[in-house]
Write a protein that holds these residues in place. Structure first.
Motif, PDB file in Angstrom:
ATOM      1  N   ASP A   1     -10.826  -3.420   2.148  1.00  0.00           N
ATOM      2  CA  ASP A   1     -11.123  -4.022   0.843  1.00  0.00           C
ATOM      3  C   ASP A   1     -10.369  -3.331  -0.293  1.00  0.00           C
ATOM      4  O   ASP A   1     -10.285  -2.097  -0.345  1.00  0.00           O
ATOM      5  N   ASN A   2      -9.823  -4.141  -1.177  1.00  0.00           N
ATOM      6  CA  ASN A   2      -9.135  -3.697  -2.407  1.00  0.00           C
ATOM      7  C   ASN A   2      -7.775  -3.038  -2.153  1.00  0.00           C
ATOM      8  O   ASN A   2      -7.199  -2.435  -3.070  1.00  0.00           O
ATOM      9  N   ALA A   3      -7.260  -3.155  -0.931  1.00  0.00           N
ATOM     10  CA  ALA A   3      -5.931  -2.611  -0.653  1.00  0.00           C
ATOM     11  C   ALA A   3      -4.854  -3.562  -1.177  1.00  0.00           C
ATOM     12  O   ALA A   3      -5.024  -4.776  -1.156  1.00  0.00           O
ATOM     13  N   ILE A   4      -3.761  -2.983  -1.666  1.00  0.00           N
ATOM     14  CA  ILE A   4      -2.606  -3.789  -2.026  1.00  0.00           C
ATOM     15  C   ILE A   4      -1.597  -3.677  -0.886  1.00  0.00           C
ATOM     16  O   ILE A   4      -1.535  -2.661  -0.201  1.00  0.00           O
ATOM     17  N   ASN A   5      -0.834  -4.731  -0.673  1.00  0.00           N
ATOM     18  CA  ASN A   5       0.086  -4.781   0.456  1.00  0.00           C
ATOM     19  C   ASN A   5       1.529  -4.607  -0.004  1.00  0.00           C
ATOM     20  O   ASN A   5       2.051  -5.395  -0.767  1.00  0.00           O
ATOM     21  N   VAL A   6       2.159  -3.534   0.470  1.00  0.00           N
ATOM     22  CA  VAL A   6       3.588  -3.324   0.255  1.00  0.00           C
ATOM     23  C   VAL A   6       4.184  -2.957   1.609  1.00  0.00           C
ATOM     24  O   VAL A   6       3.918  -1.877   2.145  1.00  0.00           O
ATOM     25  N   ASN A   7       4.961  -3.848   2.171  1.00  0.00           N
ATOM     26  CA  ASN A   7       5.507  -3.685   3.519  1.00  0.00           C
ATOM     27  C   ASN A   7       6.497  -2.516   3.574  1.00  0.00           C
ATOM     28  O   ASN A   7       7.524  -2.521   2.888  1.00  0.00           O
ATOM     29  N   TRP A   8       6.178  -1.517   4.404  1.00  0.00           N
ATOM     30  CA  TRP A   8       7.061  -0.361   4.548  1.00  0.00           C
ATOM     31  C   TRP A   8       8.458  -0.781   5.002  1.00  0.00           C
ATOM     32  O   TRP A   8       9.465  -0.219   4.578  1.00  0.00           O
ATOM     33  N   ASN A   9       8.536  -1.782   5.848  1.00  0.00           N
ATOM     34  CA  ASN A   9       9.825  -2.252   6.360  1.00  0.00           C
ATOM     35  C   ASN A   9      10.442  -3.357   5.502  1.00  0.00           C
ATOM     36  O   ASN A   9      11.455  -3.948   5.871  1.00  0.00           O
TER      37      ASN A   9
ATOM     38  N   PRO B   1      12.204  -4.923   1.869  1.00  0.00           N
ATOM     39  CA  PRO B   1      13.339  -4.456   1.065  1.00  0.00           C
ATOM     40  C   PRO B   1      12.957  -3.822  -0.271  1.00  0.00           C
ATOM     41  O   PRO B   1      13.782  -3.151  -0.887  1.00  0.00           O
ATOM     42  N   ASN B   2      11.713  -4.029  -0.714  1.00  0.00           N
ATOM     43  CA  ASN B   2      11.348  -3.576  -2.057  1.00  0.00           C
ATOM     44  C   ASN B   2      10.251  -2.517  -2.070  1.00  0.00           C
ATOM     45  O   ASN B   2       9.519  -2.388  -3.044  1.00  0.00           O
ATOM     46  N   PHE B   3      10.150  -1.753  -0.991  1.00  0.00           N
ATOM     47  CA  PHE B   3       9.057  -0.784  -0.912  1.00  0.00           C
ATOM     48  C   PHE B   3       9.068   0.204  -2.081  1.00  0.00           C
ATOM     49  O   PHE B   3       8.076   0.360  -2.790  1.00  0.00           O
ATOM     50  N   GLU B   4      10.186   0.870  -2.297  1.00  0.00           N
ATOM     51  CA  GLU B   4      10.246   1.886  -3.352  1.00  0.00           C
ATOM     52  C   GLU B   4      10.023   1.280  -4.730  1.00  0.00           C
ATOM     53  O   GLU B   4       9.334   1.867  -5.576  1.00  0.00           O
ATOM     54  N   THR B   5      10.583   0.121  -4.974  1.00  0.00           N
ATOM     55  CA  THR B   5      10.421  -0.535  -6.279  1.00  0.00           C
ATOM     56  C   THR B   5       8.959  -0.857  -6.551  1.00  0.00           C
ATOM     57  O   THR B   5       8.462  -0.647  -7.668  1.00  0.00           O
ATOM     58  N   GLU B   6       8.254  -1.354  -5.534  1.00  0.00           N
ATOM     59  CA  GLU B   6       6.850  -1.758  -5.707  1.00  0.00           C
ATOM     60  C   GLU B   6       5.932  -0.559  -5.868  1.00  0.00           C
ATOM     61  O   GLU B   6       5.062  -0.549  -6.738  1.00  0.00           O
TER      62      GLU B   6
END
Length: 231
Positions: free
Chosen positions: A60-68, A70-75
């Protein structure tokens, strides 16, 4: 000599700083992860799996930023570096890499969920649901209605040890069919069973005789070692 001494001091300070950065990551078990989440006001909780995995289940309440992705660092750069970040994936591989990257980027504290969401669920921290995903326990028990040994292998397509074991398990399924029934179940497609059986690591092997577990194993096992258990 002074220049040499200054160079040595600078090198020591750089190494010290690197050590402090690495020390900013702490891998913690689900119980402690849960406690620390509750103690934070609006915690920064990061799910680093794919969007498809996130849609299937997430904390619950997690945000999703895919490690694999292309925009991991930016996000993740949009997060507050002065506050702790809580990171998890399926079993801990991707989250460990993501946590190290966050530390390199200057985040003060990163908590990495040991064993990932698989262990989180196995230890009872996922919300309970009546929805059955995949095979139910009754159908599972019907697989055990045989005079032969039954070997059940819970695996996943993304699991490296599972992929390594797949060829010889498929071979053994045919070679040993008169003695052993080998059943392979995709853990992602049979989440209800995985939760009920508290499976926290893959692959997970269960050997049954007369419907009772006589042997079980977690993680990789060689073909020779496995065959010894089936003699």
């Amino acid at each position: 000599m002074k220049n040499f001494f200054a160079t040595i001091c600078c090198a020591f300070l750089l190494l010290s700083c690197k050590g402090q950065t690495a020390g900013g990551v702490e891998k913690i078990a689900p119980a402690q992860f849960s406690q620390k989440l509750k103690s934070e006001n609006a915690p920064q909780l990061l799910d680093v799996r794919t969007p498809g995995e996130y849609a299937g289940e997430h904390i619950d309440n997690a945000i999703n930023v895919n490690w694999n992705g292309p925009n991991f660092e930016t996000e993740v750069a949009k997060l507050d570096k002065s506050k702790p970040v809580f990171v998890y994936c399926k079993i801990g591989g991707r989250s460990s890499q993501a946590a190290a990257k966050l530390s390199q980027m200057g985040f003060s504290k990163v908590y990495d969920l040991e064993g990932g969401i698989l262990k989180w669920t196995a230890e009872g921290y996922a919300p309970k649901t009546d929805r059955i995903i995949g095979m139910c326990s009754q159908e599972y028990n019907e697989l055990l209605n045989t005079d032969k040994l039954v070997l059940v292998d819970f695996y996943a397509k993304w699991c490296a040890p599972c992929k390594k074991m797949a060829p010889y398990l498929e071979k053994m399924t045919d070679e040993m069919k008169d003695k052993v029934t080998i059943v392979r179940l995709d853990a992602d497609e049979h989440k209800t069973l995985v939760e009920e059986m508290k499976i926290a690591e893959l692959p997970a092997l269960f050997l049954y005789k007369d419907k009772k577990i006589i042997w079980q194993h977690k993680g990789f096992i060689s073909e020779a070692e496995l065959k010894q258990q089936l003699q």
